[in-house]
Design a protein around this motif. Sequence first.
Motif, mmCIF file in Angstrom:
data_model
loop_
_atom_site.group_PDB
_atom_site.id
_atom_site.type_symbol
_atom_site.label_atom_id
_atom_site.label_comp_id
_atom_site.label_asym_id
_atom_site.label_seq_id
_atom_site.Cartn_x
_atom_site.Cartn_y
_atom_site.Cartn_z
ATOM 1 N N SER A 61 0.830 -1.198 0.000
ATOM 2 C CA SER A 61 0.000 0.000 0.000
ATOM 3 C C SER A 61 0.866 1.250 0.000
ATOM 4 O O SER A 61 1.979 1.232 0.504
ATOM 5 C CB SER A 61 -0.867 0.048 1.267
ATOM 6 N N TRP A 62 0.321 2.311 -0.549
ATOM 7 C CA TRP A 62 0.976 3.610 -0.438
ATOM 8 C C TRP A 62 -0.095 4.680 -0.476
ATOM 9 O O TRP A 62 -1.221 4.445 -0.910
ATOM 10 C CB TRP A 62 2.044 3.809 -1.517
ATOM 11 N N PHE A 63 0.263 5.820 0.033
ATOM 12 C CA PHE A 63 -0.656 6.943 0.108
ATOM 13 C C PHE A 63 0.019 8.166 -0.476
ATOM 14 O O PHE A 63 1.241 8.271 -0.465
ATOM 15 C CB PHE A 63 -1.034 7.234 1.571
ATOM 16 N N ALA A 64 -0.783 9.081 -0.968
ATOM 17 C CA ALA A 64 -0.248 10.321 -1.531
ATOM 18 C C ALA A 64 -1.059 11.498 -0.996
ATOM 19 O O ALA A 64 -2.256 11.372 -0.730
ATOM 20 C CB ALA A 64 -0.307 10.288 -3.056
ATOM 21 N N LEU A 65 -0.394 12.604 -0.850
ATOM 22 C CA LEU A 65 -1.059 13.850 -0.497
ATOM 23 C C LEU A 65 -1.637 14.410 -1.798
ATOM 24 O O LEU A 65 -0.928 14.524 -2.789
ATOM 25 C CB LEU A 65 -0.040 14.818 0.113
ATOM 26 N N GLU A 73 -0.333 26.482 -8.334
ATOM 27 C CA GLU A 73 0.996 25.919 -8.086
ATOM 28 C C GLU A 73 1.639 26.433 -6.798
ATOM 29 O O GLU A 73 2.259 25.643 -6.067
ATOM 30 C CB GLU A 73 1.912 26.177 -9.288
ATOM 31 N N PRO A 74 1.526 27.723 -6.447
ATOM 32 C CA PRO A 74 2.111 28.165 -5.174
ATOM 33 C C PRO A 74 1.517 27.444 -3.953
ATOM 34 O O PRO A 74 2.223 27.177 -2.985
ATOM 35 C CB PRO A 74 1.798 29.667 -5.128
ATOM 36 N N HIS A 80 3.479 20.921 -0.327
ATOM 37 C CA HIS A 80 4.598 19.986 -0.489
ATOM 38 C C HIS A 80 5.709 20.300 0.502
ATOM 39 O O HIS A 80 6.224 19.405 1.192
ATOM 40 C CB HIS A 80 5.115 20.042 -1.930
ATOM 41 N N ASP A 81 6.083 21.550 0.591
ATOM 42 C CA ASP A 81 7.171 21.948 1.486
ATOM 43 C C ASP A 81 6.819 21.700 2.949
ATOM 44 O O ASP A 81 7.667 21.252 3.734
ATOM 45 C CB ASP A 81 7.542 23.416 1.266
ATOM 46 N N ALA A 82 5.568 21.976 3.335
ATOM 47 C CA ALA A 82 5.148 21.746 4.720
ATOM 48 C C ALA A 82 5.156 20.253 5.042
ATOM 49 O O ALA A 82 5.604 19.833 6.122
ATOM 50 C CB ALA A 82 3.756 22.333 4.954
ATOM 51 N N ILE A 105 9.354 11.436 0.007
ATOM 52 C CA ILE A 105 8.897 12.695 -0.570
ATOM 53 C C ILE A 105 9.207 12.659 -2.058
ATOM 54 O O ILE A 105 10.360 12.504 -2.455
ATOM 55 C CB ILE A 105 9.615 13.895 0.088
ATOM 56 N N ASN A 106 8.164 12.788 -2.861
ATOM 57 C CA ASN A 106 8.309 12.812 -4.316
ATOM 58 C C ASN A 106 7.739 14.117 -4.858
ATOM 59 O O ASN A 106 6.910 14.750 -4.216
ATOM 60 C CB ASN A 106 7.538 11.656 -4.960
ATOM 61 N N SER A 107 8.148 14.443 -6.048
ATOM 62 C CA SER A 107 7.534 15.571 -6.736
ATOM 63 C C SER A 107 6.139 15.158 -7.211
ATOM 64 O O SER A 107 5.813 13.969 -7.274
ATOM 65 C CB SER A 107 8.382 15.972 -7.945
#
Length: 133
Positions: A61-65, A73-74, A80-82, A105-107
Amino acid sequence: MIGDLIAGRLDFTLVSATVAKPYLSQGRLRLLAVDAEERWPDLLTVPTLREAGVNQPKVASWFALAAPAGTPEPVIRRLHDAFAKAARDPALVKGLRDNGALVTINSSEATKAMLADEVVQTAALVQSLNLRQ
């Protein structure tokens, strides 16, 4: 499933680290392999499924934000940064690892590619098993 495994009615099963952990510490289960791309940091002597000769796509399993489509984009960058900052917190990392999870952490692009690959792999598996709704 765990009861049947411990009782010897099953030879093996895929089980989450969280479920297996108490039985491993009691010596009632033995890990044969981990379903991951790389060896688990706390279990470096346990091979991955691929290393153990199981040459199938991983099923872990995996999860993504995620955010709604069209999110500026900002805002995506700030989220992403937080998240990346939180994911470096030693207490959080330890808590997640203790519960069978690793944080990576991925792009956005890498996550989209990973999801696309998983969709292709799952579709191929469904077709090869001739599964229908």
